[in-house]
Design a protein around this motif. Sequence first.
Motif, PDB file in Angstrom:
ATOM      1  N   ARG A  93      30.540 -75.314-100.587  1.00 30.11           N
ATOM      2  CA  ARG A  93      29.315 -74.507-100.577  1.00 30.11           C
ATOM      3  C   ARG A  93      28.965 -74.073 -99.161  1.00 30.11           C
ATOM      4  NH1 ARG A  93      24.906 -74.449-104.905  1.00 30.11           N
ATOM      5  NH2 ARG A  93      26.610 -73.105-105.614  1.00 30.11           N
ATOM      6  N   ALA A  94      29.092 -74.983 -98.198  1.00 27.42           N
ATOM      7  CA  ALA A  94      28.785 -74.615 -96.815  1.00 27.42           C
ATOM      8  C   ALA A  94      29.689 -73.475 -96.354  1.00 27.42           C
ATOM      9  CB  ALA A  94      28.947 -75.821 -95.905  1.00 27.42           C
ATOM     10  N   MET A  95      30.969 -73.548 -96.734  1.00 24.11           N
ATOM     11  CA  MET A  95      31.933 -72.529 -96.301  1.00 24.11           C
ATOM     12  C   MET A  95      31.725 -71.194 -97.025  1.00 24.11           C
ATOM     13  SD  MET A  95      33.495 -74.088 -93.964  1.00 24.11           S
ATOM     14  CE  MET A  95      34.796 -72.903 -93.606  1.00 24.11           C
ATOM     15  N   SER A  96      30.996 -71.223 -98.159  1.00 24.67           N
ATOM     16  CA  SER A  96      30.804 -69.990 -98.929  1.00 24.67           C
ATOM     17  C   SER A  96      29.549 -69.228 -98.519  1.00 24.67           C
ATOM     18  CB  SER A  96      30.722 -70.316-100.427  1.00 24.67           C
ATOM     19  OG  SER A  96      29.504 -70.988-100.724  1.00 24.67           O
ATOM     20  N   THR A  97      28.777 -69.767 -97.569  1.00 21.66           N
ATOM     21  CA  THR A  97      27.557 -69.085 -97.144  1.00 21.66           C
ATOM     22  C   THR A  97      27.892 -67.823 -96.341  1.00 21.66           C
ATOM     23  OG1 THR A  97      27.443 -70.562 -95.218  1.00 21.66           O
ATOM     24  CG2 THR A  97      26.146 -71.176 -97.157  1.00 21.66           C
ATOM     25  N   GLU A  98      26.851 -67.036 -96.048  1.00 17.15           N
ATOM     26  CA  GLU A  98      27.055 -65.692 -95.530  1.00 17.15           C
ATOM     27  C   GLU A  98      27.598 -65.631 -94.101  1.00 17.15           C
ATOM     28  OE1 GLU A  98      24.269 -66.797 -96.897  1.00 17.15           O
ATOM     29  OE2 GLU A  98      24.268 -65.765 -98.837  1.00 17.15           O
ATOM     30  N   SER A  99      27.388 -66.664 -93.309  1.00 22.33           N
ATOM     31  CA  SER A  99      27.778 -66.603 -91.908  1.00 22.33           C
ATOM     32  C   SER A  99      28.035 -68.006 -91.372  1.00 22.33           C
ATOM     33  CB  SER A  99      26.663 -65.949 -91.083  1.00 22.33           C
ATOM     34  OG  SER A  99      25.502 -66.790 -91.083  1.00 22.33           O
ATOM     35  N   PRO A 100      28.693 -68.127 -90.215  1.00 21.42           N
ATOM     36  CA  PRO A 100      28.883 -69.451 -89.603  1.00 21.42           C
ATOM     37  C   PRO A 100      27.558 -70.155 -89.313  1.00 21.42           C
ATOM     38  CG  PRO A 100      30.336 -67.843 -88.578  1.00 21.42           C
ATOM     39  CD  PRO A 100      29.418 -67.071 -89.473  1.00 21.42           C
ATOM     40  N   GLN A 101      26.545 -69.374 -88.962  1.00 19.74           N
ATOM     41  CA  GLN A 101      25.233 -69.964 -88.707  1.00 19.74           C
ATOM     42  C   GLN A 101      24.651 -70.571 -89.979  1.00 19.74           C
ATOM     43  OE1 GLN A 101      26.162 -66.886 -87.800  1.00 19.74           O
ATOM     44  NE2 GLN A 101      26.175 -66.987 -85.545  1.00 19.74           N
ATOM     45  N   SER A 102      24.809 -69.865 -91.097  1.00 19.96           N
ATOM     46  CA  SER A 102      24.318 -70.385 -92.379  1.00 19.96           C
ATOM     47  C   SER A 102      25.083 -71.641 -92.773  1.00 19.96           C
ATOM     48  CB  SER A 102      24.467 -69.331 -93.474  1.00 19.96           C
ATOM     49  OG  SER A 102      23.672 -68.208 -93.198  1.00 19.96           O
ATOM     50  N   ALA A 103      26.395 -71.644 -92.529  1.00 19.99           N
ATOM     51  CA  ALA A 103      27.210 -72.816 -92.841  1.00 19.99           C
ATOM     52  C   ALA A 103      26.784 -74.010 -92.005  1.00 19.99           C
ATOM     53  CB  ALA A 103      28.689 -72.510 -92.603  1.00 19.99           C
ATOM     54  N   ALA A 104      26.516 -73.773 -90.711  1.00 21.88           N
ATOM     55  CA  ALA A 104      26.075 -74.858 -89.826  1.00 21.88           C
ATOM     56  C   ALA A 104      24.715 -75.386 -90.258  1.00 21.88           C
ATOM     57  CB  ALA A 104      26.028 -74.361 -88.383  1.00 21.88           C
ATOM     58  N   ALA A 138      18.624 -64.900-104.591  1.00 21.72           N
ATOM     59  CA  ALA A 138      19.066 -65.338-105.918  1.00 21.72           C
ATOM     60  C   ALA A 138      20.582 -65.439-105.925  1.00 21.72           C
ATOM     61  CB  ALA A 138      18.569 -64.380-106.992  1.00 21.72           C
ATOM     62  N   ARG A 139      21.095 -66.323-105.071  1.00 24.21           N
ATOM     63  CA  ARG A 139      22.547 -66.450-104.930  1.00 24.21           C
ATOM     64  C   ARG A 139      23.226 -66.769-106.257  1.00 24.21           C
ATOM     65  NH1 ARG A 139      21.186 -69.339 -99.843  1.00 24.21           N
ATOM     66  NH2 ARG A 139      22.060 -68.195 -98.086  1.00 24.21           N
ATOM     67  N   ALA A 175      18.468 -76.674-104.599  1.00 30.99           N
ATOM     68  CA  ALA A 175      17.271 -75.870-104.872  1.00 30.99           C
ATOM     69  C   ALA A 175      16.984 -74.923-103.713  1.00 30.99           C
ATOM     70  CB  ALA A 175      16.076 -76.796-105.103  1.00 30.99           C
ATOM     71  N   GLN A 176      17.118 -75.418-102.487  1.00 29.16           N
ATOM     72  CA  GLN A 176      16.890 -74.575-101.310  1.00 29.16           C
ATOM     73  C   GLN A 176      17.913 -73.441-101.248  1.00 29.16           C
ATOM     74  OE1 GLN A 176      16.897 -76.830 -97.667  1.00 29.16           O
ATOM     75  NE2 GLN A 176      16.758 -75.035 -96.361  1.00 29.16           N
ATOM     76  N   TYR A 177      19.157 -73.744-101.523  1.00 32.15           N
ATOM     77  CA  TYR A 177      20.232 -72.746-101.494  1.00 32.15           C
ATOM     78  C   TYR A 177      19.956 -71.620-102.488  1.00 32.15           C
ATOM     79  CZ  TYR A 177      24.979 -70.848-102.025  1.00 32.15           C
ATOM     80  OH  TYR A 177      26.077 -70.025-102.098  1.00 32.15           O
TER      81      TYR A 177
END
Length: 461
Positions: free
Chosen positions: A251-262, A139-140, A35-37
């Motif tokens: 999903r973590a690896m598909s986020t916009e940046s390394p910071q977002s993934a972390a 709205a990913r 939901a947060q994503y």
Amino acid sequence: SFSRWMDAIRSINLIALGSSGISTITDLNTMNLTAQYNHISRSKMMVEHLRALSSADSRRAARRLGIGLDAFAGAVLRHGQEQITNGIAAKMGGAVIRLSGMPFITEANRQAFSITMMDAVAHVVDTHADLASINKTDARMMFTHGIDQADFAIWKQAVPEIWVDGESKLLTVNSILSVPGVELKLLRKSADKYMALVLDEQNMAVSQPGAAELALMNAGTARGTVMGELARSFWQFKSFGLSYLNANLKRAMSTESPQSAAAYAATFLAQGLIYGAIATQLKEIVNGRDPLAMGNASFAGRALLASGGLGLFGDFLNANNSQYGSSLVASMAGPTISKAEQLYNLTVGNMHKAGQGEKTHVGAESLRLVNSVNPLGTLWFAKSAFNHLVLQNLQESLSPGYLRRMTQRAQREFGQSYYWKPGQATPDRSPDVSKAFTEGKQSHGESITEKAVNVVRNLGG
């Protein structure tokens, strides 16, 4: 046939999942994270969760929208059983799964997320003129499922359906198919893409093995072959953990940046720790024991394992054997091999002990093995009463001192005491919740890493 026999054995293994309804608490981790994503309301999702649990009307309405149609099949698939066949074993295993509450709660979890998602998509479509005007991070879900401007234009014309609360507006398949002036073939294609979006995110929120996980688990083997049945037995009770980790890592690896993934990974682990701890402690209380001390690394590992459906392996953080007497190697090989090892220890192992003049506990251990496939001994709402009133007294009569040793093991390996002492008809007191907020004992003997290294060494000769 061989495959039917193996299906029957795996169905019997399902009887051990009598407390799986409690484990569904850990779904709240991925529900909140998904939901947060997707930037959808977690508070609304919790309201819908309560509605799904309490309102039969809402469940019927959700099924009409294509939500929750496969609740039982999905609940069974989560634990590596591709199907429930006919026969007594299958009926018993299926009955335990149903009585545990897992299919009902899983359906409620899926419904809560999906209805909230459908309301959120309807809101995004209503408040934006076209797809290009939507902020991708807000709205990913619109940009990760192949939705294009043609789909958005169709959805924009659809009249949302009013949900049972009289307020929420849902974009549904029926509302898309009812758009006037558009070729039916295009409407169906757009409706299929929309439902794929909803169901894909639903499966992220409430994990269950997908095609990729099933292909990995089966490893190209066929049912009925020795390798095929061994593969299916190995993955039983591990399939949820595999899909849970695989989906969230992707999903973590598909986020916009390394910071977002972390940030995603940190939230995933932190929430998993919290919900895994709640599930672990509830199971301890159901078993008549005080909560485990949470102020140590051993408990953190146990909670994280529980959050991924691998709570059984938490026993090995403090002990050399599981509560049912299985070794780490046998437990990793799956419940079928684990049961075979228990049967071997009960027969050949005790014969060997007796031959060396050591004391054996054949009667008590036989009862423990039988009780592991006894619904009254595994269902969370019945096991405490049955175990204290029947099983434990029989174990003590067959093997005097067995209950004392069981109590000593809990204290020695986990620093844990019983609020409902083994063999007593009623509890002496209420659970001592304060013990959860102490440091307690660290892992006993070898660490799980050391055990794994020793296993590899032993296998290597």
